[in-house]
Design a protein around this motif. Structure first.
Motif, PDB file in Angstrom:
ATOM      1  N   GLN A  24     -13.088  -5.342  63.137  1.00 57.58           N
ATOM      2  CA  GLN A  24     -14.462  -5.013  62.721  1.00 57.58           C
ATOM      3  C   GLN A  24     -14.568  -3.546  62.330  1.00 57.58           C
ATOM      4  OE1 GLN A  24     -17.170  -6.312  65.792  1.00 57.58           O
ATOM      5  NE2 GLN A  24     -16.466  -8.415  65.667  1.00 57.58           N
ATOM      6  N   ILE A  25     -13.883  -2.692  63.087  1.00 52.98           N
ATOM      7  CA  ILE A  25     -13.872  -1.267  62.750  1.00 52.98           C
ATOM      8  C   ILE A  25     -13.247  -1.071  61.376  1.00 52.98           C
ATOM      9  CG2 ILE A  25     -12.788   0.955  63.331  1.00 52.98           C
ATOM     10  CD1 ILE A  25     -13.114   0.098  66.325  1.00 52.98           C
ATOM     11  N   LEU A  26     -12.138  -1.749  61.142  1.00 60.67           N
ATOM     12  CA  LEU A  26     -11.447  -1.630  59.851  1.00 60.67           C
ATOM     13  C   LEU A  26     -12.366  -2.006  58.693  1.00 60.67           C
ATOM     14  CD1 LEU A  26      -8.777  -1.079  58.351  1.00 60.67           C
ATOM     15  CD2 LEU A  26      -8.202  -3.487  58.718  1.00 60.67           C
ATOM     16  N   PHE A  27     -13.089  -3.109  58.843  1.00 64.02           N
ATOM     17  CA  PHE A  27     -13.975  -3.547  57.765  1.00 64.02           C
ATOM     18  C   PHE A  27     -15.169  -2.618  57.569  1.00 64.02           C
ATOM     19  CE2 PHE A  27     -12.035  -7.795  58.724  1.00 64.02           C
ATOM     20  CZ  PHE A  27     -11.351  -7.886  57.530  1.00 64.02           C
ATOM     21  N   SER A  28     -15.506  -1.859  58.612  1.00 60.69           N
ATOM     22  CA  SER A  28     -16.671  -0.975  58.490  1.00 60.69           C
ATOM     23  C   SER A  28     -16.312   0.407  57.955  1.00 60.69           C
ATOM     24  CB  SER A  28     -17.355  -0.828  59.850  1.00 60.69           C
ATOM     25  OG  SER A  28     -16.544  -0.090  60.749  1.00 60.69           O
ATOM     26  N   LEU A  29     -15.029   0.717  57.887  1.00 59.16           N
ATOM     27  CA  LEU A  29     -14.622   2.036  57.402  1.00 59.16           C
ATOM     28  C   LEU A  29     -14.798   2.143  55.887  1.00 59.16           C
ATOM     29  CD1 LEU A  29     -11.298   2.568  59.411  1.00 59.16           C
ATOM     30  CD2 LEU A  29     -13.462   3.781  59.735  1.00 59.16           C
ATOM     31  N   PRO A  30     -15.284   3.289  55.436  1.00 62.95           N
ATOM     32  CA  PRO A  30     -15.361   3.507  53.981  1.00 62.95           C
ATOM     33  C   PRO A  30     -13.953   3.513  53.387  1.00 62.95           C
ATOM     34  CG  PRO A  30     -16.632   5.174  55.186  1.00 62.95           C
ATOM     35  CD  PRO A  30     -15.859   4.392  56.197  1.00 62.95           C
ATOM     36  N   SER A  31     -13.824   2.982  52.192  1.00 67.69           N
ATOM     37  CA  SER A  31     -12.509   2.816  51.573  1.00 67.69           C
ATOM     38  C   SER A  31     -11.790   4.138  51.324  1.00 67.69           C
ATOM     39  CB  SER A  31     -12.633   2.034  50.267  1.00 67.69           C
ATOM     40  OG  SER A  31     -13.486   2.710  49.379  1.00 67.69           O
ATOM     41  N   GLU A  32     -12.505   5.237  51.285  1.00 71.19           N
ATOM     42  CA  GLU A  32     -11.840   6.520  51.053  1.00 71.19           C
ATOM     43  C   GLU A  32     -11.198   7.095  52.329  1.00 71.19           C
ATOM     44  OE1 GLU A  32     -16.245   7.255  51.618  1.00 71.19           O
ATOM     45  OE2 GLU A  32     -15.093   6.061  50.221  1.00 71.19           O
ATOM     46  N   ASN A  33     -11.461   6.516  53.465  1.00 68.25           N
ATOM     47  CA  ASN A  33     -10.858   6.973  54.724  1.00 68.25           C
ATOM     48  C   ASN A  33      -9.493   6.320  54.932  1.00 68.25           C
ATOM     49  OD1 ASN A  33     -13.235   8.319  55.122  1.00 68.25           O
ATOM     50  ND2 ASN A  33     -13.826   7.244  56.978  1.00 68.25           N
ATOM     51  N   LYS A  34      -8.572   6.598  54.038  1.00 67.81           N
ATOM     52  CA  LYS A  34      -7.253   5.949  54.049  1.00 67.81           C
ATOM     53  C   LYS A  34      -6.493   6.216  55.348  1.00 67.81           C
ATOM     54  CE  LYS A  34      -7.391   4.435  49.769  1.00 67.81           C
ATOM     55  NZ  LYS A  34      -7.880   3.113  49.548  1.00 67.81           N
ATOM     56  N   THR A  35      -6.522   7.451  55.825  1.00 69.54           N
ATOM     57  CA  THR A  35      -5.775   7.802  57.039  1.00 69.54           C
ATOM     58  C   THR A  35      -6.304   7.036  58.238  1.00 69.54           C
ATOM     59  OG1 THR A  35      -5.416  10.020  56.162  1.00 69.54           O
ATOM     60  CG2 THR A  35      -5.032   9.711  58.504  1.00 69.54           C
ATOM     61  N   GLU A  36      -7.601   6.995  58.380  1.00 64.47           N
ATOM     62  CA  GLU A  36      -8.210   6.279  59.499  1.00 64.47           C
ATOM     63  C   GLU A  36      -7.953   4.772  59.382  1.00 64.47           C
ATOM     64  OE1 GLU A  36     -12.418   6.256  61.935  1.00 64.47           O
ATOM     65  OE2 GLU A  36     -12.135   7.666  60.288  1.00 64.47           O
ATOM     66  N   MET A  37      -8.024   4.255  58.171  1.00 64.37           N
ATOM     67  CA  MET A  37      -7.739   2.842  57.949  1.00 64.37           C
ATOM     68  C   MET A  37      -6.304   2.520  58.349  1.00 64.37           C
ATOM     69  SD  MET A  37      -9.665   2.125  54.341  1.00 64.37           S
ATOM     70  CE  MET A  37      -9.571   0.356  54.335  1.00 64.37           C
TER      71      MET A  37
END
Length: 141
Positions: A24-37
């Protein structure tokens, strides 16, 4: 069930719950947050590995119990597939209702994990033995 197997199953349940939260966290992350993803994807991969390792431990301890677990998981997947095209008007589960069964016209009681009745009266059942079965409503009391 051996206490150690039960403990391992609880650990698997906790890891699966945590993994769902990370999805769920992954799906909520903005696509530009590549490192966090990437970090979250790696965490999910680690959790999948943990689950696999815990399953292997169960198999080492009690292969018969392991086989039952696998059979139930496969039947649950089959139940989900069958359920996609059905409209259930009643669903009973062993977890929620503390008892789950259907009774055939001949008086035979079939204990189950899930019993779901369709609008047309037919039943789809996930048995305790790990089988998915379908019954016409005319066979059920």
């Amino acid at each position: 069930m051996i206490a150690k197997v039960k403990e391992l199953l609880q650990k698997i349940n906790f890891v699966e719950t945590d993994m769902e939260l990370h999805k769920q966290i992954l799906f909520s992350l903005p696509s530009e947050n590549k490192t966090e993803m990437e970090m979250v994807v790696n965490k999910i991969a680690d959790q999948k590995k943990q689950i696999s390792d815990l399953r292997d431990k169960i198999k080492e301890i009690d292969e018969e119990e392991y086989n039952k677990i696998i059979a139930i998981e496969q039947a649950a997947d089959k139940f989900r597939q069958i359920s996609k095209d059905k409209k259930f008007v009643q669903v009973n589960t062993l977890n929620e209702d503390r008892q789950c069964f259907i009774t055939l016209n001949d008086g035979t009681r079939l204990d189950c994990l899930v019993a779901a009745k369709e609008e047309n009266g037919n039943w789809t059942v996930l048995t305790i033995e790990g089988k998915t079965k379908e019954y016409p409503g005319s066979l059920i009391q």
